[in-house]
Design an enzyme around this catalytic site. Structure first.
Site, PDB file in Angstrom:
ATOM      1  N   SER A 103       0.846  -1.203   0.000  1.00  0.00           N
ATOM      2  CA  SER A 103       0.000   0.000   0.000  1.00  0.00           C
ATOM      3  C   SER A 103       0.873   1.242   0.000  1.00  0.00           C
ATOM      4  O   SER A 103       0.476   2.288  -0.507  1.00  0.00           O
ATOM      5  CB  SER A 103      -0.879   0.025   1.252  1.00  0.00           C
ATOM      6  N   SER A 116       4.442   1.045  -0.528  1.00  0.00           N
ATOM      7  CA  SER A 116       5.821   0.660  -0.834  1.00  0.00           C
ATOM      8  C   SER A 116       5.924  -0.016  -2.187  1.00  0.00           C
ATOM      9  O   SER A 116       4.943  -0.570  -2.701  1.00  0.00           O
ATOM     10  CB  SER A 116       6.287  -0.343   0.225  1.00  0.00           C
ATOM     11  N   LYS A 153      12.875  -2.455  -0.153  1.00  0.00           N
ATOM     12  CA  LYS A 153      11.516  -1.917   0.021  1.00  0.00           C
ATOM     13  C   LYS A 153      11.642  -0.396   0.085  1.00  0.00           C
ATOM     14  O   LYS A 153      12.335   0.125   0.958  1.00  0.00           O
ATOM     15  CB  LYS A 153      10.938  -2.475   1.321  1.00  0.00           C
ATOM     16  N   ALA A 187      13.754 -13.094  -0.592  1.00  0.00           N
ATOM     17  CA  ALA A 187      13.070 -14.403  -0.581  1.00  0.00           C
ATOM     18  C   ALA A 187      12.642 -14.647  -2.022  1.00  0.00           C
ATOM     19  O   ALA A 187      11.750 -13.964  -2.542  1.00  0.00           O
ATOM     20  CB  ALA A 187      11.850 -14.339   0.336  1.00  0.00           C
ATOM     21  N   ASP A 222      -0.226  -9.734  12.266  1.00  0.00           N
ATOM     22  CA  ASP A 222      -0.779  -9.796  10.906  1.00  0.00           C
ATOM     23  C   ASP A 222      -0.302 -11.053  10.189  1.00  0.00           C
ATOM     24  O   ASP A 222       0.053 -11.015   9.005  1.00  0.00           O
ATOM     25  CB  ASP A 222      -0.390  -8.532  10.127  1.00  0.00           C
ATOM     26  N   LYS A 265      -0.397 -14.119   8.027  1.00  0.00           N
ATOM     27  CA  LYS A 265      -1.285 -14.616   6.967  1.00  0.00           C
ATOM     28  C   LYS A 265      -0.391 -15.179   5.870  1.00  0.00           C
ATOM     29  O   LYS A 265       0.799 -14.815   5.807  1.00  0.00           O
ATOM     30  CB  LYS A 265      -2.175 -13.490   6.440  1.00  0.00           C
ATOM     31  N   GLU A 295       0.241 -14.572   2.861  1.00  0.00           N
ATOM     32  CA  GLU A 295       1.022 -13.657   2.014  1.00  0.00           C
ATOM     33  C   GLU A 295       2.195 -13.030   2.779  1.00  0.00           C
ATOM     34  O   GLU A 295       3.093 -12.472   2.180  1.00  0.00           O
ATOM     35  CB  GLU A 295       0.180 -12.599   1.328  1.00  0.00           C
ATOM     36  N   ASN A 296       2.215 -13.163   4.090  1.00  0.00           N
ATOM     37  CA  ASN A 296       3.363 -12.650   4.859  1.00  0.00           C
ATOM     38  C   ASN A 296       4.355 -13.749   5.187  1.00  0.00           C
ATOM     39  O   ASN A 296       5.309 -13.533   5.933  1.00  0.00           O
ATOM     40  CB  ASN A 296       2.879 -11.994   6.164  1.00  0.00           C
ATOM     41  N   ASP A 333       6.906  -8.610   7.151  1.00  0.00           N
ATOM     42  CA  ASP A 333       5.830  -7.635   7.353  1.00  0.00           C
ATOM     43  C   ASP A 333       5.571  -7.333   8.833  1.00  0.00           C
ATOM     44  O   ASP A 333       4.514  -7.666   9.363  1.00  0.00           O
ATOM     45  CB  ASP A 333       4.545  -8.131   6.684  1.00  0.00           C
ATOM     46  N   THR A 354      -5.452  -7.749   7.211  1.00  0.00           N
ATOM     47  CA  THR A 354      -6.697  -8.171   6.561  1.00  0.00           C
ATOM     48  C   THR A 354      -7.578  -8.883   7.588  1.00  0.00           C
ATOM     49  O   THR A 354      -7.096  -9.390   8.583  1.00  0.00           O
ATOM     50  CB  THR A 354      -6.390  -9.194   5.458  1.00  0.00           C
TER      51      THR A 354
HETATM   52  N1  LIG Z   1      12.077  -9.821   1.306  1.00  0.00           N
HETATM   53  C1  LIG Z   1      11.353  -9.956   0.192  1.00  0.00           C
HETATM   54  N2  LIG Z   1      11.770 -10.769  -0.800  1.00  0.00           N
HETATM   55  C2  LIG Z   1      11.038 -10.917  -1.909  1.00  0.00           C
HETATM   56  N3  LIG Z   1       9.856 -10.294  -2.150  1.00  0.00           N
HETATM   57  C3  LIG Z   1       9.402  -9.461  -1.188  1.00  0.00           C
HETATM   58  C4  LIG Z   1      10.111  -9.256   0.014  1.00  0.00           C
HETATM   59  N4  LIG Z   1       9.400  -8.379   0.781  1.00  0.00           N
HETATM   60  C5  LIG Z   1       8.299  -8.061   0.074  1.00  0.00           C
HETATM   61  N5  LIG Z   1       8.291  -8.705  -1.105  1.00  0.00           N
HETATM   62  C6  LIG Z   1       7.250  -8.616  -2.137  1.00  0.00           C
HETATM   63  O1  LIG Z   1       6.825  -7.261  -2.252  1.00  0.00           O
HETATM   64  C7  LIG Z   1       5.416  -7.170  -2.003  1.00  0.00           C
HETATM   65  C8  LIG Z   1       5.140  -5.919  -1.202  1.00  0.00           C
HETATM   66  O2  LIG Z   1       5.669  -6.097   0.076  1.00  0.00           O
HETATM   67  P1  LIG Z   1       5.501  -4.942   1.176  1.00  0.00           P
HETATM   68  O3  LIG Z   1       5.920  -5.520   2.483  1.00  0.00           O
HETATM   69  O4  LIG Z   1       6.153  -3.732   0.689  1.00  0.00           O
HETATM   70  O5  LIG Z   1       3.950  -4.615   1.167  1.00  0.00           O
HETATM   71  P2  LIG Z   1       2.845  -5.564   1.774  1.00  0.00           P
HETATM   72  O6  LIG Z   1       3.080  -5.660   3.245  1.00  0.00           O
HETATM   73  O7  LIG Z   1       2.812  -6.840   0.996  1.00  0.00           O
HETATM   74  O8  LIG Z   1       1.544  -4.782   1.455  1.00  0.00           O
HETATM   75  P3  LIG Z   1       0.830  -3.862   2.530  1.00  0.00           P
HETATM   76  O9  LIG Z   1       1.827  -2.775   2.830  1.00  0.00           O
HETATM   77  O10 LIG Z   1      -0.388  -3.392   1.800  1.00  0.00           O
HETATM   78  O11 LIG Z   1       0.544  -4.757   3.711  1.00  0.00           O
HETATM   79  C9  LIG Z   1       5.046  -8.430  -1.241  1.00  0.00           C
HETATM   80  O12 LIG Z   1       3.725  -8.816  -1.532  1.00  0.00           O
HETATM   81  C10 LIG Z   1       6.038  -9.441  -1.744  1.00  0.00           C
HETATM   82  O13 LIG Z   1       5.532 -10.056  -2.916  1.00  0.00           O
END
Ligand SMILES: Nc1ncnc2c1ncn2[C@@H]1O[C@H](COP(=O)(O)OP(=O)(O)OP(=O)(O)O)[C@@H](O)[C@H]1O
Ligand SMILES: O=C(O)C[C@H](Cc1nc2cc(Cl)cc(Cl)c2[nH]1)c1ccc(Cl)cc1
Length: 313
Positions: free
Chosen positions: A44, A46, A65, A116, A159, A161, A163-164, A177, A205
């Site tokens: 959101s 970044s 990030k 990752a 948080d 989930k 996706e984290n 996250d 979420t």
């Molecule tokens: N360390 C990492 N290695 C690889 N991909 C990453 C890494 N961190 C984040 N990402 C990718 O970047 C996307 C955005 O991550 P970011 O933490 O900036 O936002 P988010 O937490 O996913 O979204 P929000 O801020 O809305 O919760 C993630 O969905 C992931 O796919």
């Protein structure tokens, strides 16, 4: 558009020589220390880019990030940035994403994070439909190990989930996250935040959110335990236990504990999920209790991150 579109590698090998520093690890990095590559994802607030450190002796690869300062200030998210930095700096575990550097320039803030490479758990559960019982056991065990470590540092993630839960090139997890994490006790925010603002402290979420977080009481370690119960259900059923047509409907299902198990849901896992998804946080099992549950009978908990992971690909 992001100012750091893939940087063309310098035509020649020399680049602006970095300022001398006794130990290059301590030197404050700048964007010019990195060659930025493709977009790995967007949040959101970044953009996350692949990046390679310009140092020819150690061309390390990272996920950087990048946050827009103006946007962060406008959206009043500076507290979350500070929490994410402080929490990540306090954590050092093979199943938790590492923070190497933070720095800023005129427009942006930069988190230089461990890369990752294999996406996240949500991507795999969507691709596979659902996990085998063994794969679900393995990944929930790694999540428990990572979350136990985070809790041992007095931090609640808040948080959790799929996706984290990112995955590295060996398909082991990297928990990420931490912007909405809570530092227990010393977290002045809960003490001093006026009730009105407490509502804004709502995190993440809805699907994995515990009843106590929704009822506006303080989150605790058992809020993370609730989320782990939801993740175990999700990996085996192919969808989260509480899913409404909108966020409000999802909240209603959570506070009414309105969920059921699909036919064929394995019985030991059903027993564990039923024990975890209880409305009273005090009645939820601890992570140690969960480790001892029959669902994990025979599972070797030591050095899981060194053993081969199930191949989901
Ligand atoms: N360390 C990492 N290695 C690889 N991909 C990453 C890494 N961190 C984040 N990402 C990718 O970047 C996307 C955005 O991550 P970011 O933490 O900036 O936002 P988010 O937490 O996913 O979204 P929000 O801020 O809305 O919760 C993630 O969905 C992931 O796919
Ligand atoms: O260099 C450091 O480590 C400290 C700075 C502190 C810091 N400077 C900021 C400027 C702005 Cl506009 C917003 C936030 Cl949240 C800010 N946080 C910083 C820079 C980058 C990141 Cl990701 C976090 C903190």
């Amino acid at each position: 558009f992001h100012p750091h579109d893939p940087t063309p590698a310098p035509a020649t090998t020399e680049s602006a020589s970095p300022p001398p520093a006794s130990d290059s690890g301590a030197r404050k990095r700048t964007p010019s220390d990195f060659v930025f590559g493709r977009v790995l994802g967007e949040g959101s607030y970044s953009t996350v880019l692949h990046a390679t450190e310009r140092d020819p002796a150690a061309p390390n690869q990272y996920a950087v990030k990048i946050l827009d300062k103006r946007h962060i200030i406008k959206e009043k998210k500076t507290k979350y940035v500070a929490i994410e930095k402080d929490v990540l700096n306090a954590l050092d575990h093979p199943l938790v994403v590492k923070l190497y550097y933070t720095f800023q320039d005129a427009q942006s803030l930069y988190f230089v994070l461990e890369l990752a490479r294999d996406g996240d758990l949500l991507g795999f559960v969507r691709k596979l439909g659902c996990f085998t019982e063994d794969a679900a056991r393995f990944y929930v065990a790694e999540i428990i190990i990572a979350v136990e470590y985070v809790h041992s540092k007095g931090i609640v993630h808040r948080d959790l989930k799929p996706e984290n839960i990112l995955l590295d090139e060996n398909m082991h997890i990297k928990l990420t996250d931490f912007g909405t994490a809570k530092i227990l006790d010393s977290d002045s925010a809960d003490a001093s935040t006026p009730p009105s603002e407490k509502r804004n402290s709502f995190v993440g979420t809805a699907e994995y959110c515990s009843p106590e977080l929704l009822n506006d009481r303080a989150a605790s370690k058992s809020s993370d335990v609730w989320a782990i119960g939801c993740i175990l259900y999700h990996l085996l059923a192919g969808k989260p236990p509480f899913k409404g047509v909108n966020e409000y409907q999802t909240f209603q299902k959570i506070i009414k504990l309105e969920y059921e198990f699909p036919d064929g849901f394995p019985s030991a896992a059903r027993d564990l999920v039923s024990a975890v998804l209880v409305l009273d946080a005090a009645k939820r099992p601890s992570l140690a209790d969960i480790r001892a549950h029959a669902f994990f009978a025979g599972f070797h908990w030591t050095d899981v991150h060194l053993r081969p992971a199930p191949d989901l690909r």
